[in-house]
Each structure stands twice: as structure tokens, then as C-alpha cells.
Design a protein around this motif. Structure first.
Motif, PDB file in Angstrom:
ATOM      1  N   VAL A  19      16.316 -33.585  26.363  1.00  0.00           N
ATOM      2  CA  VAL A  19      15.110 -34.292  26.785  1.00  0.00           C
ATOM      3  C   VAL A  19      15.192 -34.523  28.287  1.00  0.00           C
ATOM      4  O   VAL A  19      16.269 -34.793  28.832  1.00  0.00           O
ATOM      5  N   MET A  46      13.028 -37.091  19.274  1.00  0.00           N
ATOM      6  CA  MET A  46      12.104 -37.971  19.994  1.00  0.00           C
ATOM      7  C   MET A  46      10.767 -37.997  19.268  1.00  0.00           C
ATOM      8  O   MET A  46      10.432 -37.086  18.508  1.00  0.00           O
ATOM      9  N   ARG A  88      17.430 -44.731  18.434  1.00  0.00           N
ATOM     10  CA  ARG A  88      17.071 -43.611  19.302  1.00  0.00           C
ATOM     11  C   ARG A  88      15.889 -43.971  20.199  1.00  0.00           C
ATOM     12  O   ARG A  88      15.886 -43.662  21.394  1.00  0.00           O
ATOM     13  N   LEU A 106      16.606 -43.943  24.110  1.00  0.00           N
ATOM     14  CA  LEU A 106      15.983 -42.852  24.873  1.00  0.00           C
ATOM     15  C   LEU A 106      14.927 -43.381  25.829  1.00  0.00           C
ATOM     16  O   LEU A 106      14.963 -43.092  27.030  1.00  0.00           O
ATOM     17  N   TYR A 107      13.974 -44.149  25.304  1.00  0.00           N
ATOM     18  CA  TYR A 107      12.826 -44.539  26.121  1.00  0.00           C
ATOM     19  C   TYR A 107      13.129 -45.727  27.030  1.00  0.00           C
ATOM     20  O   TYR A 107      12.706 -45.741  28.189  1.00  0.00           O
ATOM     21  N   ASP A 121      19.969 -39.766  26.733  1.00  0.00           N
ATOM     22  CA  ASP A 121      19.816 -38.717  25.732  1.00  0.00           C
ATOM     23  C   ASP A 121      21.203 -38.334  25.230  1.00  0.00           C
ATOM     24  O   ASP A 121      21.953 -37.616  25.903  1.00  0.00           O
TER      25      ASP A 121
END
Length: 835
Positions: free
Chosen positions: A65, A703, A754, A758-759, A764
């Protein structure tokens, strides 16, 4: 290094005595598992799916990502930020402890470890050295620590630190207080609040303010109380890389924050002096526009924390106090008071009393948190007063307001129409502080001008949600919130104006909040709801003095409306909780506090005026039914919205967005709890959740996509993130199914971890080993722009010389704001994509 080892050794011994019971900060969002579940919350009797961090074999190889900020310099959208912050807090400690069974005390020290994401389990059995057994817990750490504490950063930056808003010096309630100038009144009021929290007694503040620091106007350096935040701002600031051994030279064992857990931790200097946390140039960085939605969600977020901060009491030694005698309540928080908690020996000498029995009681869970909480109460109350008196319009061109608090509480469908325009431009004029110096740091408002006269349903929902929770703090009928000791004292008359508990228009926080709640709901129903279908349109305009609902509705707006109205209903019925647990018992509507003030809707009353609470419930359920019957389908698909033509709503056919799918799920879960006998909402919610977890989830990239079945690509915003995070939380809490390949809690824990990592963090985990491999696994952008001490960015005490531990002390991809040179808030937009 030796100092660190000694501290860890002490921790290992401490871990053996940690109680197995969770430490709760408040009730969770919902109180029961899915209807098909037989396993109590917080347990894991069924087989859990092991986390590997890698795609299933049939999905093919893992794809990386990438992420980039969409603008330079980075800006944040304040309304979205506060909405997300409230959901992130709800998805934090209360979620992790009440539903996922995590013991919050096991994270107290792990957040300062050089290895991120650890859960410090105590030793088991008979072990000679009784060592802790750390395990990696991405879900627990990312919820209980990161999501929760990040949300606190967001609130403090907006409310008390950055300066990106209208100063509290303009507050209409502040204006009624004693003082020879606007700044003089604000200074006197702030010093009284600092004293009520005992921050001066504890050594965190100095009263009167020290003359050695020209930025210390209120006793705590750099404190900058904001009444209403501006719409957006460039996040650039320069916190500096300085560090201090403690914020409290008088009582260094208390460390930062006023509680023992921080003892011995050096911290960045900006934690002790907020002047380091001001935007570099507020005049040019902030968009000088305010609006009701910004005000509403800021109030909700502030109330969420203020319940924690001001609901409790501590003694002059910063120790928690559980009970105060009724005859002593009025003395708590007053300078020089010597009262003690119930059952304490009155003859004990200062510093020699039992824990929690020192002479002198003050408001707050700790001195600093009490100071924050009382400041936010002052901000919320003044913002509500300003909204009612000055931020409404009756013609779309000029600003004004309701003539009195009574008029707001009595506002009805036949009253002369007033509404809250979506956007108001603000110009400021400094130099009116009256002292030629300090007062100029808190600019007076020069002019206000309507920029957008549209009424928006989401703004009214935000106001209903925010002021309903604030009202709950003032409501002595409310067992879970208003009857907390600190709140009873705060709203008992000695610190904030008391009230008789009736909707009779007193000049009090209680009645001002009721006034906002009343006007927000009546305008939503009167201006936005289509009379024939009962659906609340996104916007409304006014022609010839008559409101005209718009012809479009979006699923996300209805999500805001349903959640806002649920808060309103619960608050009126004295049952609103900190984290908004719904109550399906409609018989409680009869006790609604606004029922005694009649309303007269133009339709739907059957010839007799409905009770206020009953009408709120009806409007709420009309929206939920529309989402179930028109905006969703049995296969779990969701429409982004609908358009009205010839009396019929037609659902949109464009590709479903991530936020629409998530908002629809939230509406359905809310309706399921409000209607426990109607299983159609629960069943539809599960179908929508399964589609969210399949059509929007990419296994190779691990994702969530921005569109159903689309590319592995999403422009992540604070609002979009909030809808996704809460949808997964609600699924975990309310509609989970043990053993289901999508709805089992173990599967959901993986997805939630996740999403957060991730956000929010921009990490990642490409090889799936649950360890941050820097720099290759840290993305080029992330939502959470920086961290502070509460999530591990502490300093090292190097033989009396404190120094920061580098740009990312705990190595989690989120830098210390001293190095990112940004506010610790969420970026307005980040583009995530794979490849």
C-alpha cells in the motif's frame, strides 16, 4: 540505560499485582452481543482465528500500500475532525475493555516501550521472579491506547492549544462576569476554574500567574480557550524539541498529568507549556469561518471528555475521592477549602493522611484533567449561549437570535422561523483586551457575515448530539452522568449556575442546552422533513419566510441524523450515557423533560399535540425505516442516497461509497436496539456488514476500498475513517456471530487493527509479522499527523538532563510532533492505494 532497566524491573514486579478485572472509564456503546450469540462480552470460549497479517492463499500475493497527502501544506477539516475524534474515543478504552475483554491497566506502561503494540500480561502460576509476559496485541493497543489518546490530542489542540478559533474572550456568559475589560473578565474566570480543579495546589499552575512567563495569562502557561473552532486550518506549528523532567517541580513524583503512572518520565516541554502548541500564524493558517455543525460536534467531543474529567473529585494530594458528604459539596473546588472525603480522619496532618483523605477537595479526575474539563464546560456553555443569541437568522441575510432562553425552549412549529446558517465568516480585531498586551492575544470578533444561509440536516444533528450530551452533564435526573459527584458540584451553583431542573428558561447551562436541543430538533422537523414521506432532506432553504426542504438525501446525512436524534431522545428521557447506549424502552418517553412544553407539528399529530420525546422517536424511526426499505437491500447492498420527484424517493444508482455502506450499517444497528422485537433491522445490518467486509475489502492489499468492487484505492478523510471505524465497532459489539467467517469477533479484531494501523498510523505490515519494520513499512502519509507523551513520545532523563528520544520514540511510524512540526490532529485527506 540503567535508569530504564530499573524502571522496567519495578514494572515487572508491579505486573504481578495487577487485578484481573478491567478498569472501565465508562459504559460502552451497546450492552449486549448479537442476538445469535451465547458468549458474554469480553470472553473467548470459541476458537479464535489466528492472525497472520497476510492474505488468504487463494487471494494471491500481498501487494504493498502507498499513501500521499493530497495537499501541501496539510490542512484539517475541524467538523470532520471532531466527529472522528468522538467516534475514536468511543472506539477506544470503553470498546476494548467492555466488549473485547482487554484489561486497561496492562497498557499503562507498555505504551512507553521501545517495542510498540504490547499487552503486558501478568505472570501466571508460581514463578520465582514473577515476570510479565508481553504479547503483541495490535487490536487492543490500537483501540485502548492509540484511538483513545489520539482523540484526546485532537480535542485539546482544538479547544485549548492551537488558537484556531474564536477566543472565549468573546463569550456572552463570560461578558456577564466581573472585570474591567473583556480580557480581565476572561482572566478572572479562567483563574477561578484553574483553582476549582486544584491545579495550583498540585503545582501545575501558578495563581496569580507568574510574571516570568509572558504567555502565562491564566495560571497554566499557554492555555488558549477556544469558544468556537474555525472550519479548517493549516496544521503547521513548531512545538520544539525541548524536554523537562516533570511538569510539576513541587511534586516531581506526580510526573505529567497529575497521576502516579507518569512518575519518573521526562516529557516534551510542550506538555507543560501550551504556548509551544500555537499555530505558527493563526491569522493566515486558519479559515475564519464557523458553523453550527462545527460547534455541535466540538461540543459532543468536549462533553465526552468533560464527563471523565469533571465527573470525579480528587484531594489536594491528587488522589481520587469516591464520596463527599452532602454538607461539604458546596466547598469543593473553592480556594483554601479543607474538606475531606467521607470516612477520612479529620485530625490527620497534611501529607500524612490516608490516600484520598488529604484536606482540600477539588473537581476532576486529576488536577490537569479537572482544569481541562472545567475549561471545556465554560467553552460549551458560552458557545451555546452565542449560538442562540447571535448565530441564527430569520431572513438568510442578517444574523440575530432568539430573544431569550425561554423563547428557545418554547420554540415551536408556528413560531417565527429562525435557523442556523451553514457558514458564517468571522473577522477579528485585536487590541480590545484593554491592557495593550496579554488581552491582544485573544482577539475580539469584529464582524460576522452569513457566507452560506442554507440549513443542513447534518448541522442540526450535530447540535442535537453535542448539546444532548452536555445537557446530560447538568441533569440531576440522569443517574449515569448528571449524578456523578464532580458534575453535581460543578453545576450546583458555586462554579456554574445552578438550575431548578425544569425547562423554564433560567440563565444556566442546563436551560441553555435545552434551548439548543429544542431549536435544533424543531428546525430539523419543520424545515427538512418532507411532510408526505417523513424523510429528512439534506438541505433546506427559505422562500418568503417559508422553509422549503431540498429534494435529495444522502445515506451519510441520515446516519448523522439518526445518531443525533438518539442522543436527543436519551437526554430528554434522563438516560443519555457517556458513550450513547440506546434504550429500547419507549415507555420512558413519558418522562421526557421537554414534554411539558407543547409542540405543534403541522402533520403527524393525529389532531393532538404529540409529546416531544415521542415526536423525536417517530422522526428518528422514519429515517431508519427509509434506510432499511429504500436505501438498502436484502443482499446487503446500499445506495448512496435518493432524490425526490413527484412525491417519490428514487434511490441513486452510482457505485456505493465506503462511507454510505458504513453509515447505513450504523443506522440499522441503532434501530435494532431501539426496536428489540423487530429483527428485520438486525438481519439487514448483518447483510450490510457482510457486504462491507467483502465488496469493500481487498485481501491482497488488506485495505478497505473507497467504492464497492472498485480499485484498491481510497481518499481517506476523518469523516470517512469515522464511519468505517464505527461500523466495524458496531458489528463487533452488536451483530457479531461466533464462528462466522466474516462476523466472528476474531476476524473483526483483525480488520479493526488493520484499519487503525494502516489509516491512522500509516503502517503497512507488508510481511505480516506484526512488527514495524522501519523505514520500509512506514508509508509516506497517514491520518494521525503526530504523537505526544500519552502514546509513548516521552523523553529520557539523562542524569538530570532530559532529552527527547528522537523523532519516533516507540517506532510506530507516527512521529513526535516536535519533529513533524504539526498539530497532533488528523490530516484532511490522505490518498491510500495499492499498487
Amino acid at each position: 540505560m540503567r535508569r530504564t532497566r530499573l524502571r522496567l524491573a519495578a514494572l515487572l514486579v508491579l505486573a504481578c499485582g495487577i487485578a484481573a478485572a478491567a478498569i472501565h472509564c465508562g459504559a460502552g456503546n451497546h450492552s449486549s452481543p448479537g442476538a445469535d450469540a451465547s458468549i458474554p462480552d469480553g470472553q473467548s470460549a470459541y476458537t479464535r482465528v489466528p492472525y497472520t497479517g497476510l492474505p488468504t492463499p487463494e487471494a494471491g500475493p500481498r501487494t504493498p500500500v502507498h499513501a500521499e497527502f493530497t495537499s501541501t501544506p496539510v490542512r484539517t477539516d475541524t467538523m470532520q475532525l471532531m466527529f472522528a475524534a468522538g467516534e475514536m474515543q468511543t472506539s477506544g478504552e470503553p470498546f476494548a475493555s467492555n466488549f473485547a475483554g482487554r484489561v486497561l491497566s496492562y497498557y499503562i506502561y507498555s505504551r512507553y516501550s521501545a517495542t510498540p503494540d504490547q499487552y503486558y500480561l501478568p505472570c501466571t502460576g508460581v514463578t520465582l521472579n514473577c515476570l510479565i509476559a508481553p504479547v503483541i496485541d495490535l487490536f487492543g493497543f490500537s483501540t485502548a491506547v492509540e484511538s483513545y489518546e489520539y482523540s484526546k490530542y485532537h480535542m485539546n489542540m482544538v479547544a485549548n492549544q492551537s488558537g484556531a478559533g474564536v477566543s472565549l474572550v468573546n463569550g456572552p456568559v463570560v461578558a456577564t462576569r466581573a472585570g474591567d475589560s473583556p480580557f480581565g473578565k476572561l482572566q478572572a474566570r479562567m483563574q477561578a476554574l484553574v483553582a476549582a480543579a486544584g491545579a495550583d495546589v498540585a503545582g501545575y499552575a501558578t495563581l496569580p500567574p507568574s510574571t516570568k512567563n509572558p504567555m502565562n495569562d491564566f495560571g497554566f502557561p499557554g492555555l488558549w480557550p477556544t469558544m468556537v473552532p474555525y472550519r479548517s486550518f493549516d496544521v503547521s506549528m513548531t512545538p520544539g524539541t525541548g524536554a523537562v523532567i516533570t511538569c510539576n517541580a513541587a511534586k516531581p513524583q506526580r510526573g505529567y498529568g497529575g497521576v502516579g503512572q507518569y512518575g519518573g518520565q521526562a516529557v516534551p516541554a510542550y506538555e507543560c507549556d501550551y504556548s509551544f502548541l500555537r499555530l505558527n500564524d493563526v491569522a493566515t493558517q486558519a479559515e475564519h469561518v464557523i458553523g453550527p455543525g462545527i460547534l455541535g460536534y466540538t461540543t459532543w467531543k468536549e462533553a465526552l471528555w468533560a464527563i471523565d474529567f469533571t465527573g470525579r473529585v480528587h484531594d489536594s494530594g491528587s488522589n481520587p475521592v469516591t464520596s463527599v458528604a452532602p454538607q461539604d459539596l458546596a466547598q469543593v473546588g473553592l480556594p483554601g477549602n479543607a474538606v475531606q472525603g467521607v470516612g477520612c480522619p479529620s485530625d490527620c496532618a497534611p501529607t500524612k493522611c490516608p490516600t484520598g483523605c488529604e484536606h482540600g477537595l477539588f473537581i476532576g479526575s486529576t488536577p490537569l484533567e479537572g482544569m481541562w474539563g472545567l475549561t471545556m464546560v465554560e467553552e460549551m456553555d458560552n458557545a451555546g449561549a452565542w449560538l442562540l443569541s447571535s448565530l441564527a437568522t430569520s431572513d438568510g441575510a442578517t444574523l440575530g437570535g432568539l430573544p431569550s432562553v425561554s423563547a428557545a425552549i418554547e420554540y415551536d412549529y408556528g413560531s417565527p422561523l429562525v435557523w442556523f446558517p451553514a457558514a458564517i465568516a468571522v473577522t477579528e480585531q485585536a487590541g480590545r483586551g484593554g491592557d495593550g498586551g496579554a488581552g491582544d492575544r485573544y482577539p475580539s470578533v469584529d464582524t460576522l457575515a452569513i457566507q452560506d444561509a442554507t440549513s443542513r440536516s447534518v448541522d442540526l444533528a450535530a447540535l442535537a448530539q453535542g448539546y444532548s450530551l452536555f445537557f446530560g452533564m447538568t441533569d440531576g435526573r440522569n443517574v449515569g452522568v448528571g449524578q456523578q459527584p464532580g458534575l453535581q458540584i460543578a453545576f450546583g451553583g458555586s462554579i456554574f449556575a445552578g438550575d431548578d431542573g425544569k425547562p423554564d428558561g433560567e440563565s444556566s447551562p442546563h436551560d441553555r442546552a435545552l434551548g439548543v436541543m429544542r431549536v435544533a430538533f424543531v428546525d430539523l422537523d419543520r424545515m427538512h422533513v418532507d411532510p408526505a414521506t417523513g424523510v429528512a432532506a439534506d438541505t433546506a432553504t427559505v422562500t418568503g419566510g417559508t422553509a422549503v426542504p431540498g429534494s435529495t438525501v444522502t445515506t451519510t446525512s441520515l446516519g448523522h441524523v439518526v445518531v443525533g436524534l438518539r442522543h436527543l431522545l436519551m437526554a430528554c428521557n434522563a438516560s443519555v450515557s457517556q458513550y450513547g447506549a440506546p434504550d429500547g424502552d419507549a415507555t420512558k418517553d413519558i418522562g421526557g423533560i421537554l414534554n411539558s412544553v407543547e409542540i405543534h407539528p403541522s402533520v403527524g399529530d393525529g389532531g393532538a399535540p404529540p409529546a416531544f420525546s415521542a415526536r423525536v422517536r417517530q422522526v428518528l424511526m422514519n429515517q431508519a425505516q427509509f434506510v432499511r426499505d429504500t436505501l438498502t437491500a436484502a443482499d446487503g447492498s446500499v445506495h448512496n442516497g435518493a432524490a425526490l420527484a413527484n412525491g417519490q424517493w428514487t434511490a441513486s444508482t452510482d457505485a456505493t461509497t465506503l462511507e454510505a455502506q458504513s453509515a447505513a450499517l450504523r443506522v440499522l444497528v441503532e434501530a435494532a436496539f431501539l426496536n428489540p422485537l423487530d429483527t428485520s433491522y438486525r438481519d439487514r445490518a448483518r447483510a450490510v456488514a457482510k457486504t462491507l467486509l467483502t465488496s469493500f475489502w481487498s485481501d491482497p492489499a488488506r485495505m478497505f476500498r473507497g467504492q464497492a468492487g472498485g480499485a484498491d484505492d481510497v481518499i481517506m478523510t476523518p469523516e470517512r475513517f469515522a464511519w468505517l471505524q464505527q461500523a466495524l465497532r458496531e458489528t463487533y459489539e452488536a451483530i457479531w456471530v461466533p464462528g462466522d467467517p466474516l462476523l466472528d469477533r476474531a476476524v473483526l479484531e483483525d480488520r479493526i487493527a488493520r484499519v487503525n494501523k494502516l489509516y491512522l498510523n500509516g503502517w503497512d505490515d507488508l510481511n505480516g509479522d506484526q512488527k514495524v519494520d522501519k523505514p520500509t513499512e512506514c508509508l509516506g502519509a497517514r491520518l494521525q499527523l503526530g504523537e505526544q507523551a500519552l502514546t509513548g513520545e516521552v523523553a529520557t532523563n539523562n542524569n538530570g538532563f532530559p532529552v527527547l528520544q528522537g523523532p519516533d520514540a516507540e517506532k510506530d511510524c507516527v512521529p513526535n510532533i516536535a519533529y513533524s512540526n504539526t498539530a497532533s490532529v488528523l490530516a484532511g485527506e490522505v490518498h491510500f492505494h495499492s499498487p
